[in-house]
Design an enzyme around this catalytic site. Structure first.
Site, short mmCIF file in Angstrom:
data_model
loop_
_atom_site.label_atom_id
_atom_site.label_comp_id
_atom_site.label_asym_id
_atom_site.label_seq_id
_atom_site.Cartn_x
_atom_site.Cartn_y
_atom_site.Cartn_z
N ARG A 1 -2.75 -11.00 18.43
CA ARG A 1 -1.55 -10.21 18.67
C ARG A 1 -1.82 -9.20 19.78
O ARG A 1 -2.95 -8.94 20.17
CB ARG A 1 -1.12 -9.47 17.40
N GLY B 1 -1.74 -5.25 21.35
CA GLY B 1 -2.04 -3.94 20.80
C GLY B 1 -3.50 -3.69 20.53
O GLY B 1 -4.37 -4.52 20.81
N TYR C 1 -4.10 -0.70 10.78
CA TYR C 1 -4.51 -0.84 9.38
C TYR C 1 -3.39 -1.48 8.59
O TYR C 1 -2.21 -1.17 8.79
CB TYR C 1 -4.83 0.54 8.79
N HIS C 2 -3.74 -2.39 7.68
CA HIS C 2 -2.82 -2.92 6.68
C HIS C 2 -3.42 -2.68 5.31
O HIS C 2 -4.65 -2.72 5.14
CB HIS C 2 -2.59 -4.42 6.86
N ALA D 1 4.27 0.12 12.65
CA ALA D 1 3.50 -0.45 13.76
C ALA D 1 4.11 -1.79 14.15
O ALA D 1 4.65 -2.52 13.31
CB ALA D 1 2.04 -0.65 13.35
N ILE D 2 4.03 -2.11 15.43
CA ILE D 2 4.53 -3.39 15.94
C ILE D 2 3.45 -4.01 16.81
O ILE D 2 2.93 -3.37 17.72
CB ILE D 2 5.83 -3.22 16.73
N GLY E 1 3.82 -9.44 14.00
CA GLY E 1 5.08 -8.76 13.77
C GLY E 1 4.98 -7.27 13.60
O GLY E 1 4.61 -6.55 14.53
N ALA F 1 4.66 -3.64 10.63
CA ALA F 1 4.20 -3.11 9.35
C ALA F 1 4.84 -1.75 9.14
O ALA F 1 4.67 -0.85 9.98
CB ALA F 1 2.68 -2.99 9.32
N CYS G 1 -3.71 2.37 16.73
CA CYS G 1 -3.18 1.86 18.00
C CYS G 1 -3.76 2.60 19.20
O CYS G 1 -3.16 2.63 20.29
CB CYS G 1 -1.66 1.92 18.02
#
EC number: 2.3.1.181
Length: 360
Positions: free
Chosen positions: A76, A78, A82-83, A149-150, A162, A164, A180
């Site tokens: 992705r 960026g 964190y997820h 976040a994108i 995608g 979050a 980021c």
């Protein structure tokens, strides 16, 4: 009007999420499904985008491991993000039509879905041109804080990865990184802004509706996933603990696994776990719920076959002799490191880890 199928998957291991994106993307490319939006939660994980600076991960590998946080590199856009639990992650798998084949427009449309969702909670969100994501507070102010976040990826107008949204996210985990790559501002969540817990299912409903509206798609219901169970059967204690592994017959894949099987119609997960344990080993025993349910794709079929699995554990008497069922041709009692090394799927390894911790 094209269709949008929204899958509300609950917990998905990060590597399983990457596989789901790949399989749904191939299905969309081949015209075997319409546009898809995957809504889910990941366990704690740091992901590095193509522009990531490794120095923006502030914690050591040892600290991350101690907190149960994994680290992945992705394709992705960026930097590092964190997820984790309490965060709604969305993966739009869209094949953009000719009139939408504009990268900037796609980013703006995804942002618009976030703005509309947050507005339903009375929050006025903004975008800040120099920083990715969706923000609260005035730009160029110490009060600016990121709430979503994108990080997107497009290949021949097929989208993946995608966004979050921090809903009930454990915000201290963001201290492991420079989110980021932005040092000048912080992060926030719906819970922090509203002062209350927000049901994730409620946010999912709003996000799905806004994606359908913004992208001019007709919402359709997905087929329900296959429901399965797993059982980690153990004997011994401490360093002498052993886990039962069963080897599937070659016609069924030939790999090692713990006890697994499908739930029958009308069957509760615990009932299914006890039944599968008996059918695959001959043992009748109490099964303990590991409080672990996750979704994943079985095999590499296109479109993917989705499974939702509940994990259990059981104790085996020392003198019990395993009696194999029809699905397996061999079994072994192995130590925990060997079990974790042999098991091919993240969900099975997580189930074993939880069973070990439960047994102390």
């Amino acid at each position: 009007m094209n269709t949008l199928t929204v899958y509300r998957l609950g917990r998905v291991e990060y590597e399983d999420g990457l596989q789901l994106m790949k399989l749904f993307g191939e299905a969309r490319r081949q015209g075997l499904c319409g546009d898809v939006l995957l809504l889910l939660e990941h366990p704690p994980v740091l992901t590095l985008g193509r522009a990531a600076v490794r120095g923006n991960v502030l914690a050591s590998d040892e600290s991350l491991a101690a907190e149960g946080v994994e680290l992945f590199s992705t394709d992705r856009g960026g930097d590092v993000t964190y997820h984790g639990p309490g965060q709604l992650v969305g993966y739009p798998i869209f094949l953009l039509p000719a009139h939408r084949q504009d990268v900037r427009r796609y980013v703006r449309d995804v942002e618009q879905c976030m703005h509309r969702t947050l507005a339903e909670y009375g929050l006025s969100s903004i975008t800040i041109p120099k920083w990715p994501g969706v923000w609260l507070g005035p730009a160029d102010s110490p009060e600016a804080r990121k709430i979503a976040a994108i990080g997107l990826h497009l290949s021949k107008w097929l989208t993946s990865h995608g966004f979050a949204i921090n809903v009930n996210t454990h915000l201290p985990h963001f201290n492991f990184i420079v989110p980021c790559g932005i040092r000048e501002a912080g992060v926030t969540s719906l819970r922090r802004e509203l002062g209350r817990e927000v049901p994730l299912s409620e946010v999912e409903e709003k996000v799905a509706r806004h994606f359908a509206d913004v992208f001019e798609l007709q919402l359709v219901e997905p087929a329900p996933p296959t429901r399965t169970v797993s059982v980690t059967l153990m004997r011994g204690q401490g360093p002498d603990a052993r886990v039962l592994l069963l080897r599937r017959r070659p016609t069924r894949g030939g790999f090692w696994q713990i006890v697994t099987g499908r739930m029958e119609p009308g069957e509760a997960p615990r009932e299914a776990a006890a039944r599968e344990l008996f059918e695959e080993t001959g043992l009748r025993a109490e099964v303990l719920d590991l409080d672990y349910r996750h979704a994943f794709a079985v095999g590499n079929t296109v479109p993917p076959r989705l499974v939702e699995e509940n994990a259990f554990a059981a104790r085996c008497p020392d003198l019990f002799e395993v009696r194999l069922g029809d699905e397996h041709d061999a079994y072994e009692w192995v130590d925990v490191p060997t079990a974790l090394e042999r098991l091919p799927f993240k969900g099975l390894r997580e189930a074993v880890g939880r069973a070990v911790r439960l047994r102390g």
